[in-house]
Design a protein around this motif. Structure first.
Motif, mmCIF file in Angstrom:
data_model
loop_
_atom_site.group_PDB
_atom_site.id
_atom_site.type_symbol
_atom_site.label_atom_id
_atom_site.label_comp_id
_atom_site.label_asym_id
_atom_site.label_seq_id
_atom_site.Cartn_x
_atom_site.Cartn_y
_atom_site.Cartn_z
ATOM 1 N N LEU A 228 0.828 -1.200 0.000
ATOM 2 C CA LEU A 228 0.000 0.000 0.000
ATOM 3 C C LEU A 228 0.865 1.254 0.000
ATOM 4 O O LEU A 228 0.550 2.240 -0.688
ATOM 5 N N LEU A 229 1.957 1.233 0.742
ATOM 6 C CA LEU A 229 2.852 2.388 0.779
ATOM 7 C C LEU A 229 3.389 2.699 -0.619
ATOM 8 O O LEU A 229 3.507 3.878 -1.005
ATOM 9 N N GLY A 230 3.677 1.663 -1.398
ATOM 10 C CA GLY A 230 4.154 1.871 -2.758
ATOM 11 C C GLY A 230 3.127 2.590 -3.615
ATOM 12 O O GLY A 230 3.472 3.467 -4.423
ATOM 13 N N ILE B 12 -0.153 5.992 5.930
ATOM 14 C CA ILE B 12 -0.997 4.857 6.318
ATOM 15 C C ILE B 12 -1.302 4.933 7.804
ATOM 16 O O ILE B 12 -0.404 5.181 8.618
ATOM 17 N N THR B 13 -2.563 4.723 8.155
ATOM 18 C CA THR B 13 -2.971 4.636 9.558
ATOM 19 C C THR B 13 -3.404 3.202 9.837
ATOM 20 O O THR B 13 -4.303 2.684 9.159
ATOM 21 N N LYS C 255 -8.185 -8.113 14.093
ATOM 22 C CA LYS C 255 -7.092 -8.068 13.131
ATOM 23 C C LYS C 255 -6.635 -6.631 12.940
ATOM 24 O O LYS C 255 -7.364 -5.689 13.220
ATOM 25 N N ARG C 256 -5.421 -6.500 12.433
ATOM 26 C CA ARG C 256 -4.875 -5.173 12.120
ATOM 27 C C ARG C 256 -5.018 -4.917 10.630
ATOM 28 O O ARG C 256 -4.654 -5.766 9.803
ATOM 29 N N TRP C 257 -5.586 -3.750 10.290
ATOM 30 C CA TRP C 257 -5.801 -3.384 8.896
ATOM 31 C C TRP C 257 -5.177 -2.019 8.627
ATOM 32 O O TRP C 257 -5.065 -1.180 9.527
ATOM 33 N N ASN C 258 -4.791 -1.817 7.378
ATOM 34 C CA ASN C 258 -4.273 -0.524 6.954
ATOM 35 C C ASN C 258 -5.422 0.352 6.462
ATOM 36 O O ASN C 258 -6.366 -0.137 5.841
#
Length: 324
Positions: free
Chosen positions: A63-65, A93-94, A101-104
């Motif tokens: 996602l960062l890309g 990104i937060t 679960k951990r999500w972006n």
């Protein structure tokens, strides 16, 4: 997600008194957000509706890309795109916790306009502009250098081979016949052979990867803008050009190619490649939706027509560019 959870995310951004409206949940959860100051944004929770849709584009690095690329692209005047918004900590990104679960999550500026529609493309001027805008996007990509692009989805020969294996899974699900699966395998294999034999190395680079009408916005002043770069990553330029050609009426496809290539004369090899990539785009939809039972009936019905009307003629050397 509950409004309170969404508000908690938006509290990390400089968006005063945000009003939140749910849009849809497909590859991501998406929400339209309007701040008290009148500015509008798109909030994305990168959680697909189906587990089988999770890909590199949902990972933090992937996602960062995408967001770094959009930040660079939005700083150029040639193309109108959504700009990523950094949170109060300066991050693109937060990270959130939801259902254990951990999500972006990410926020983009809102782009006013509407989805491109089929009737719009009866205008040859707009068709040529579409080809030109894709060419401008590819020109930007050819000059864009950034580490981490290996974390993005890649649509090359290896991915084509992967699609064969996924289509074969349709046999066990009673979606496709063995005959149709064989035709699909031959079709993809022929495209791969042509790619391996091609000497045009400049066709490999970075691509949008998902140019449907729903991912192209027509603004009120007649400008075209691309959205949803979820499949942005390494790939063949033919992918974007073929997808663009497919949404254009067949009688205007030469005009579209002129907009992209700057010439009416694309040549036999380019047409052969574009036809193959048109079929790859259709097959790719089947692959992406393989775990989505709501479209299985449609897939079961349409696959024989795809094989009979387009793949078989393509394998026999027939021209299908003006009929797909």
């Amino acid at each position: 997600m509950r409004t309170e959870q969404l508000q908690e995310i938006l509290n990390k951004y400089d968006i005063p008194e945000p009003e939140i409206v749910f849009i849809r949940h497909n590859e991501n959860r998406t929400y339209k957000v309007k701040g008290h100051d009148g500015n509008t944004y798109l909030l994305r929770i990168h959680q697909p509706v189906k587990e089988g849709m999770v890909g590199q584009q949902h990972t933090y690095e992937g996602l960062l890309g995408e967001l770094q690329m959009l930040e660079h692209l939005s700083g150029r005047n040639q193309l109108l795109v959504q700009r990523p918004v950094r949170n109060r900590e300066g991050e693109l990104i937060t990270i959130i916790e939801y259902e254990g679960k951990r999500w972006n999550s990410s926020v983009l500026t809102w782009l006013e306009g509407r989805d491109l529609q089929k009737d719009d493309l009866s205008d040859p001027v707009l068709v040529e502009k579409l080809g030109a805008r894709i060419a401008e996007l590819h020109k930007f990509y050819s000059q864009y250098e950034r580490e981490g692009l290996d974390k993005r989805p890649s649509q090359g020969i290896a991915y084509n081979q992967y699609m064969i294996e996924v289509i074969k899974q349709g046999l066990a699900k009673d979606l496709f016949t063995s005959s149709d699966v064989s035709i699909i395998e031959q079709t993809i294999s022929l495209v791969n052979v042509r790619l391996e034999d091609s000497e045009n190395d400049d066709t490999w680079g970075l691509i949008h990867g998902d140019l449907s009408m729903g991912n192209i916005i027509l603004t009120s002043d007649g400008e075209l803008s691309f959205i949803d770069f979820g499949f942005f990553g390494p790939g063949y330029n033919y992918t974007d050009v073929a997808m663009g050609a497919m949404i254009v009426p067949s009688e205007h496809r030469d005009i579209f190619l002129k907009g992209y290539y700057g010439s009416d004369h694309t040549g036999q090899e380019k047409l052969d490649m574009l036809e193959g990539f048109m079929l790859l785009a259709i097959i790719g939809y089947y692959v992406f939706q393989m775990e989505n039972e709501s479209v299985h009936a449609w897939m079961r019905e349409r696959m024989p027509k795809l094989c009979a009307d387009f793949c078989t003629p393509y394998l026999s050397g027939g021209r299908i560019f003006y009929s797909v």
